[in-house]
Design an enzyme around this catalytic site. Structure first.
Site: not given
Ligand code: NAD
Ligand code: UGA
Length: 461
Positions: A14-15, A19, A44, A96, A133-134, A225, A278
């Site tokens: 997952g890139a 990732g 990607r 979801t 992943s979450t 969190a 998320c």
């Molecule tokens: P994303 O959609 O940007 O990336 C996921 C990648 O996984 C995609 O590029 C997809 O093509 C790849 N993938 C899916 N199935 C695959 C397979 N079988 N083999 C190889 N590649 C595959 O998602 P993301 O934002 O990086 O989030 C990934 C996880 O991390 C989620 O569970 C998300 O909840 C969690 N998370 C995201 C954030 C964030 O800020 N985006 C922060 C913390 C946690």
């Molecule tokens: C959030 C968490 O902060 C990360 O710790 C977590 O890893 C990540 O989700 C995840 O699991 O994906 P992110 O969604 O990237 O990170 O960004 P945030 O800074 O948390 O902002 C989330 C949303 O809340 C944004 O729309 C931001 O504008 C809004 N926000 C934030 C407010 O409206 N008010 C605030 O005071 C702070």
């Protein structure tokens, strides 16, 4: 370093937003490990191999460049790379679920399960599998069952290592995390595997910030969190509605809360609503788990965080309508910002999507401006592209507009020449600050009718 001289071979499946940056940081900090990131999305992977990275994240290119080609590699060869890896991070998307049981709430684990099956079929040696992943609490158990169903006599140890980075500050968050959480089975082999992951982070994270625990607490801590952070935003947003009725000022209320060290100062900015891939998905996932275990009161408590967010988005549009004489039909409205927060091009679950759709329903002529998110916005609004326009230059976007709405807190919008904007707009000119980032008194003095969030409106009539 020659291929066989690397101390460990780390693979990430997952890139994406997680990732890519997490592995780039590990590779940059640990030249002794070979770090490979694989994805099925060829486009990607190709972008990760160039200087046009697939995601916009300040400072990321420098980190990637430090390690790429040395000990950081991007590839589409999933199975070949599984075979040679000692440790595999799984960082695929867990959106979801949109179908069947739990639709609209529970996590769709099909991508995660597919990776477990790929790992199982390609492996020829024991491995540590890290859930990045979450996921819903107890997902590691399902992964263990799939991985355990092999007749190759291989041992896979599951470790949970949720990621807490936020978009826009990913590099800083990875460089200096508040904590790194690593959960495992509390058996001898589980604790040994957990220590292997601790050893990776120890290369740059102070040991007191590396927390270890059982696997279920680790999985659940991540969901909680995000739920707590989102709950703070919904709490302050709910109070912003009350401020608008009572002439109290939400910024002053936030400031007063922030000085209480028990409450703390972060995540108290009222906004048009929280977005991002998320918060909503993880809370709904938590709600679904609670419902599954019959904890209906707990489920509805957390669901209300999402409900208040929807309310806030639609309250914002209602306020625009009310201010603009109860109709925006045929009125040109410029939206400043479409990304879900500043410093990212990501628009997943951005409140701007709901605001745009409601305004289009009301037949407004919407022009969207954003420095990074226009191409994603076009995807989000694919079905109504004939009803919206896009213009990166905010001055052009607002020319002839009846109103401007600030939807993302980009620094750029704080320093525009609002007098010039005002002069180019239809009168009376309105401005709706969905992020409370502007100087409202100054705008009022220029001639705007100003509608902040959770504060008294400043109008000329
Ligand atoms: P994303 O959609 O940007 O990336 C996921 C990648 O996984 C995609 O590029 C997809 O093509 C790849 N993938 C899916 N199935 C695959 C397979 N079988 N083999 C190889 N590649 C595959 O998602 P993301 O934002 O990086 O989030 C990934 C996880 O991390 C989620 O569970 C998300 O909840 C969690 N998370 C995201 C954030 C964030 O800020 N985006 C922060 C913390 C946690
Ligand atoms: C959030 C968490 O902060 C990360 O710790 C977590 O890893 C990540 O989700 C995840 O699991 O994906 P992110 O969604 O990237 O990170 O960004 P945030 O800074 O948390 O902002 C989330 C949303 O809340 C944004 O729309 C931001 O504008 C809004 N926000 C934030 C407010 O409206 N008010 C605030 O005071 C702070």
């Amino acid at each position: 370093m020659a291929e066989n001289n690397f101390e460990k071979k780390i693979l990430c499946i997952g890139a994406g937003y997680v990732g890519g940056p997490t592995m780039a940081m590990i590779a940059a900090k640990c030249p002794q490990y070979k770090v490979t990131v694989v994805d099925i999305n060829e486009k990607r992977i190709k972008s990760w191999q160039t200087d046009e990275l697939p995601i916009y994240e300040p400072g990321l290119l420098e980190v990637v460049k430090k390690a790429r080609g040395r000990n950081l590699f991007f590839s589409t060869k999933v199975k070949e790379n599984i075979k040679e890896a000692d440790i595999i991070f799984v960082s695929v998307n867990t959106p979801t679920k949109e179908y069947g049981q739990g639709a609209g709430k529970s996590a769709d684990l099909q991508y995660l399960e597919k990776t477990a099956r790929d790992i199982l079929s390609a492996s020829e040696s024991d491995k540590i599998i890290v859930e990045k992943s979450t996921v819903p609490v107890r997902t590691a158990e399902a992964m263990e069952r799939i991985l355990g169903s092999n007749d190759k006599n291989l041992k896979f140890e599951m470790v949970s290592n949720p990621e807490f980075l936020a978009e826009g500050t990913a590099v800083e968050d990875l460089q200096s995390p508040d904590r790194v959480l690593i959960g495992s089975r509390e058996t001898a082999s589980g604790i040994k595997a957990r220590q292997e992951i601790v050893n990776i982070y120890k290369n740059w994270v102070p040991e007191e910030r590396i927390l270890t625990c059982d696997v279920w607490s680790s999985e659940l801590s991540k969901l909680v969190a995000n739920a707590f952070l989102a709950q703070r935003i919904s709490s302050i947003n709910s109070i912003s509605a009350l401020c608008e009725k009572t002439e109290a000022d939400i910024s002053k209320v936030s400031r007063s809360l922030a000085t209480d060290s028990r409450i703390g100062s972060k995540f108290l900015n009222a906004s048009v609503g929280f977005g991002g891939s998320c918060f909503k998905k993880d809370i709904l996932n938590l709600v679904y788990i609670c419902e599954y275990y019959g904890l209906d009161e707990v489920a509805s408590y957390w669901e209300s965080v999402v409900n208040i967010n929807k309310y806030q988005e639609s309250r914002f549009v209602k306020k625009m309508l009310g201010a603009m004489f109860n109709t925006v039909a045929k009125k040109h409205i410029a939206l400043f910002g479409f990304a879900f927060k500043a410093n990212t091009g990501d628009t997943r679950e951005s409140p701007a999507i709901a605001v745009t759709r409601e305004l289009v329903e009301e037949r407004a002529k919407v022009v969207i401006s954003d420095p990074q998110a226009i191409s994603n916005a076009k995807w989000d609004l694919e079905d109504i592209l004939d009803k919206v326009n896009f213009e990166e230059d905010p001055y052009k976007a607002a020319k002839g507009a009846a109103g401007i709405a600030i939807l993302t807190e980009w620094d750029l919008y704080k320093t525009l020449d609002y007098k010039k904007l005002y002069d180019s707009m239809e009168k009376p000119a309105f401005i709706f600050d969905g992020r409370n980032i502007l100087n409202h008194q100054e705008l009022y003095e220029i001639g705007f009718n100003v509608y902040p969030l959770g504060k008294r409106a400043l109008t000329h009539f």
